[in-house]
Every structure is written in C-alpha cells, then in structure tokens.
Design a protein around this motif. Structure first.
Motif, PDB file in Angstrom:
ATOM      1  N   ASN A   1      -8.547  -4.250  -1.723  1.00 31.80           N
ATOM      2  CA  ASN A   1      -7.511  -4.600  -2.744  1.00 31.80           C
ATOM      3  C   ASN A   1      -6.084  -3.977  -2.358  1.00 31.80           C
ATOM      4  OD1 ASN A   1      -9.327  -5.919  -3.716  1.00 31.80           O
ATOM      5  ND2 ASN A   1     -10.278  -4.260  -5.327  1.00 31.80           N
ATOM      6  N   ASN A   2      -5.866  -2.775  -1.711  1.00 29.31           N
ATOM      7  CA  ASN A   2      -4.920  -2.166  -1.683  1.00 29.31           C
ATOM      8  C   ASN A   2      -4.240  -1.461  -0.573  1.00 29.31           C
ATOM      9  OD1 ASN A   2      -4.773  -1.708  -4.698  1.00 29.31           O
ATOM     10  ND2 ASN A   2      -5.920  -0.453  -4.312  1.00 29.31           N
ATOM     11  N   VAL A   3      -4.479  -2.527   0.738  1.00 31.79           N
ATOM     12  CA  VAL A   3      -4.501  -2.547   1.712  1.00 31.79           C
ATOM     13  C   VAL A   3      -3.555  -4.176   1.898  1.00 31.79           C
ATOM     14  CG1 VAL A   3      -5.041  -3.339   4.020  1.00 31.79           C
ATOM     15  CG2 VAL A   3      -6.626  -1.952   2.673  1.00 31.79           C
ATOM     16  N   TYR A   4      -2.057  -3.343   2.304  1.00 28.60           N
ATOM     17  CA  TYR A   4      -0.734  -3.790   3.378  1.00 28.60           C
ATOM     18  C   TYR A   4      -0.449  -3.501   4.602  1.00 28.60           C
ATOM     19  CZ  TYR A   4      -0.965  -5.604  -1.343  1.00 28.60           C
ATOM     20  OH  TYR A   4      -0.863  -6.263  -2.779  1.00 28.60           O
ATOM     21  N   LYS A   5      -0.738  -2.670   4.658  1.00 29.82           N
ATOM     22  CA  LYS A   5      -0.253  -1.919   6.248  1.00 29.82           C
ATOM     23  C   LYS A   5      -1.280  -1.619   7.389  1.00 29.82           C
ATOM     24  CE  LYS A   5       2.732   0.360   4.259  1.00 29.82           C
ATOM     25  NZ  LYS A   5       3.941   1.214   3.000  1.00 29.82           N
ATOM     26  N   PRO A   6      -1.009  -1.589   7.997  1.00 35.57           N
ATOM     27  CA  PRO A   6      -1.795  -0.278   8.706  1.00 35.57           C
ATOM     28  C   PRO A   6      -2.197   0.367   8.469  1.00 35.57           C
ATOM     29  CG  PRO A   6      -0.422  -1.712  10.005  1.00 35.57           C
ATOM     30  CD  PRO A   6       1.027  -1.652   9.094  1.00 35.57           C
TER      31      PRO A   6
END
Length: 532
Positions: free
Chosen positions: A409-414
């Motif tokens: 849900n809160n993942v956008y970047k490595p």
C-alpha cells in the motif's frame, strides 16, 4: 545501332523488414541480356558488345525474378480490397505475393487511412481514382483539404503537391552534391518554369513539368511559381510517408531516427541538419544505417494531429515508479508531462513486475529469511503428505501477486521495499497450524549439553541438516540429535577448540565408543590445557 552491355542490372527490391525499396546491383539474366541486345536492331542491323565471357554467359540465370516477389504491394492490395477481396490468399496466384510484403502494404494503407478493419474507406476509394501510388494520391487529397482548412487562396497547397508529386515520381533533376533538400528541387523547378537559368538537368525538368501539368489538369488548377515554404513541402511529404517522419538524434547531427525506430543518415554537411524534424521521401534501408536521399523540413506543430497520447508507467531501479504522459508519433516523442497520480491497480501491477524482475534482493531478504525458507522447503520434501507450501525463490516470484500485494500500500520506491517487515510477511505464507509446528519439526537452534544454543543448517533441497559444534560442548550427549519428529538425524561437524573440524558423524554413540579415543589423543597433544 550499337549496345554496350555491362552485364549488370539495377533492380528495385522491396524489403518488408524495413518497409523500404532499395536498388540492388545484380548480374543480368539471360532474358534481360537478350532484350538489351535487341535494342541495337530496332532500326536496322546492329551490334551488341557484351562485357563478359561466353563461359559466364552459360552461368547466367535464365529469367528474371517475378516482380510480385520484390515490388511494393500497396497499390495491388488496395485494388483487391476495393474488389471485395479482404484476404489475398482467396485468389489463385501464378506466383503468390510474399506474406511480409503484404503485411507491410496493409500497414501503409492503414496509416494512409485507405483501409480500416480490412475494408476500404471513402478515402481509399478517392485514392484509387487517382492514377498514382496510394502514397502520392493521399498527399494530393490532403493538400486539397489543407487549402480549405487554412483558407489558402489559389489552391496553394494543392499546386505545391502537384509539383512535389511530379518530383517524387521522376528522376532527381539535381546532381548528387546538391544535398537532400526536396524543397530545393521544387524551387529549381519553379524558377525554370519562370524562364530563369538553373543548374539542373533540363530533360528531367521537362518530364517533371509534363507530369505536374497533367496533375494540374486533373485538379483544374493553375501553376504556382512562388518560392515554396520548406515546412509546407515537409508537411506534404509527411502525408505521403507518415512512417518516415524522423527526429534528429543529436542537435545539428546528421543521424535521424524514423518514427518506427530505424536510424537514417543525411549526406555529410547537408544543410538539412539544422532541422530537428524531417519528412523523408527517398531513402534506402542500407546494411546498417539507412541513407536519406530526399527529405524536407518539418515543423513540430505540423505533427500534433498525428500524435497519440500515451501513459508511460515504468519502474526505475533507482527512482522507483515513474509516470508520464507522452505525446508521440510511433517511437518519436514530441512532449512529456508527469502524471501526478496513477490507479492503485496499475501501481501494484508495476511493483509486482519490478519485484519479479529484480528478485528477492529488492526486499530486505537476510540470512534469517533464507534459513526460514530452507526449513520450510525441507519439511515440504520430508513430509509430502502435508501441505507445506513451495517457498523456493522461483515460486515466490511467480506467486508474488498473491502474497506480496497486501503489503504494498505504501510502496513507491526501492527504499520502500527495503522497509517492509519481511518476517511478518513470510509468516503469512504458512497456515496457522503449520506456523505452530515449524519450530517443533525444524527448530532453528539446538540446545547442547554445555548450555549453548547452536544453529542448525538446513538445505532448500531437503538434504541432511548439519550442526557445527565444538566437541567439548557435546560431552554428556550419547545419542545423535534429530529433527522432524526424530525421523531425520542431524549431521554433526565436531570441532576443536580452535573451531577446526575433527570429526563428521551422524552416529554420535558409535563415535564415543570407537573413534573418540584416537581423536582424544590428538586433541590432548594439541590442546593440553583443555579437559578431554
């Protein structure tokens, strides 16, 4: 009355891989050589000098290749569709046309608006009424529409299109060192028509003018001898060759990339290099980079009606998810703008594909998680009757969408992947009852008589687990430790006080009774301060 035959032929060959027709030099065939020799006798007895030996004459191919195998099939395909033949395979051919060339012809006709869903369009029918290639027909019809759209007086665009069509269909009136600018040819033609002196082939100009005059007669318009705008010429060429719109790769460089991806090059020091965009009319596919022979400058603003907007959402291994809206023609990008937000479904899809591409290293997958993975896989192999899951790297990547999605849900970047609680995540891969049994059946550590807790090493392939422990810490333990409810004995690597292996055994009881006495003698000599 005299013919000198070089024995070579320049023939056009259509390349379906590039969509281009190029001239190739080949050895003359016997029938072509006979035809050439016959030209010396058209008015009376004549002589043909063949510049090859009689021995070579016997090796010549008897006939030429059927033209249908090498020609541009767009005009043929448009005629067939107009007759109601949607699939050329319905016809019985003497020589069937190549599938690749037909596919390329269909693509060209669709780009020109002549075909839609394998049916001829109203524009396609209009194009058929003009006695020329569909590309040239489309350009002429669009020019007429431009005059209406831009309220041009005197059919300016259409008059220009008749000149462009004539130049494209005839030989180049200028020398090779004149450059590739098609606008220059139109300017020379119009100056010559006005009676000015020009440095060009007069015979070719006369043929071009006859053809242009025939077009003006068909459309019932007058000639226009004003100096043409370079961009107007390019705008018309782009209508004839939409797939040959090209963008400069480097500023003021001679290399351009066509909208379908191929790289083509202008002649050295050509004045057209000052233009970012070109509409290319004549080129060859070449063995590497193609060569541009005729082209015209294009304004980017004249391409907007061709451009398509496309959302590009990709994963960057450094930046993470990048989302932009690109306005592009084929592979050529006109402009880009960032997308502020994307749908959760698309974001999850991009993240899962990124994880499947980069692997478990994208997560904080440490030794403790590798150990858990090996314990579960060992039990899966040791206890096939139970539903221990497949947690191998391959299957974890394959099924990532099922088990990883709830945590993204809160993942956008490595870095966001690295912050995930992997211990919590992997616990969800086991049913509740198996989670409770894991530590009992495959304990992570084993308590030895010295009181130490020693790590057991498991294998993801289900091999015998191992335990590396100092020999002295095992004093008092008679039987070999076992896991998996006592079904799998542990392989013991017994170590010296300096952690060097002194014995490997899976039968501790037998070791104490036999081999230990010899081991003891050696260890007492090497480590006399220790009690053995």
């Amino acid at each position: 009355t005299t013919v000198i035959d070089s024995g070579q032929s320049r023939i056009p060959r259509f390349d379906p891989r590039s969509g281009l027709t190029r001239l190739e030099t080949i050895r003359v065939t016997k029938d072509a050589a006979d035809q050439r020799a016959g030209r010396s006798g058209r008015l009376g007895p004549g002589v043909c000098y063949r510049l090859w030996s009689e021995a070579i004459q016997h090796t010549l191919q008897p006939t030429r290749q059927p033209e249908i195998l090498e020609a541009d099939l767009a005009p043929l395909l448009l005629e067939l569709v107009n007759w109601g033949i949607r699939d050329p395979k319905e016809i019985l051919w003497i020589t069937p046309p190549p599938a690749g060339a037909l596919s390329q012809a269909k693509e060209v006709l669709q780009q020109l608006g002549a075909l839609q869903e394998d049916k001829i369009t109203a524009r396609g029918k209009e194009m058929l009424r003009l006695p020329t290639h569909p590309r040239i027909a489309h350009m002429l019809l669009e020019a007429s529409a431009f005059d209406v759209l831009y309220a041009k007086q005197g059919n300016t665009f259409l008059a220009l299109a008749t000149d462009v069509a004539a130049v494209l269909e005839e030989r180049d009136p200028l020398s090779k060192d004149a450059g590739a600018d098609l606008s220059l040819r139109i300017e020379v033609l119009r100056k010559w028509r006005n009676g000015e002196r020009v440095n060009a082939d007069r015979n070719v100009l006369e043929r071009i003018e006859r053809l242009a005059a025939s077009w003006r007669k068909i459309f019932k318009i007058n000639k226009d001898d004003n100096v043409p705008s370079d961009s107007d010429v390019g705008k018309l060429v782009a209508e004839a060759y939409p797939e040959r719109i090209a963008r400069q790769i480097e500023k003021h460089g001679a290399r351009y990339k066509l909208v379908y991806g191929r790289v083509v090059k202008l002649p050295e020091h050509d004045a057209l290099v000052r233009n970012t965009w070109l509409a290319v009319a004549h080129l060859d596919s070449g063995s590497g980079e193609g060569k541009i022979f005729l082209a015209a400058a294009l304004h980017e603003s004249d391409l907007s009606h061709r451009a398509e907007e496309k959302e590009i959402v990709v994963w960057d291994s450094e930046k993470g998810i990048t989302a932009t809206t690109e306005k592009r023609i084929g592979n050529a990008v006109l402009s880009t703008r960032p997308i502020i937000s994307i749908s959760p479904e698309l974001r999850i899809d991009i993240l899962i594909k990124a994880f499947q591409s980069e692997g478990l290293k994208l997560l904080s997958w440490h030794d403790e998680h590798r150990a858990w993975q090996a314990r579960v896989m060992s039990l899966r192999l040791w206890r096939p009757g139970e539903n221990w899951p497949d947690v191998s790297d391959e299957n974890l990547l394959l099924t990532a969408k099922e088990w990883l999605t709830p945590f993204l849900n809160n993942v956008y970047k490595p870095i966001d992947f690295q912050r995930l609680d992997i211990t919590q995540i992997i616990s969800t891969l086991l049913p509740w009852e198996l989670n409770n049994r894991l530590d009992k059946l495959a304990p992570l550590k084993l308590s030895v008589p010295s009181g130490s807790l020693i790590k057991i090493n498991y294998s993801i392939t289900g091999d015998t687990p191992t335990l590396q422990v100092r020999l002295q810490e095992m004093f008092g333990l008679l039987e070999t430790p076992a896991v998996n409810d006592g079904r799998m004995k542990v392989m013991l690597y017994l170590l010296s006080p300096g952690y060097k292996p002194v014995q490997v055994t899976q039968d501790l009881k037998s070791f104490w009774q036999t081999a230990y006495h010899e081991v003891r003698k050696e260890l007492r000599m090497r480590y006399p301060k220790h009690s053995w």
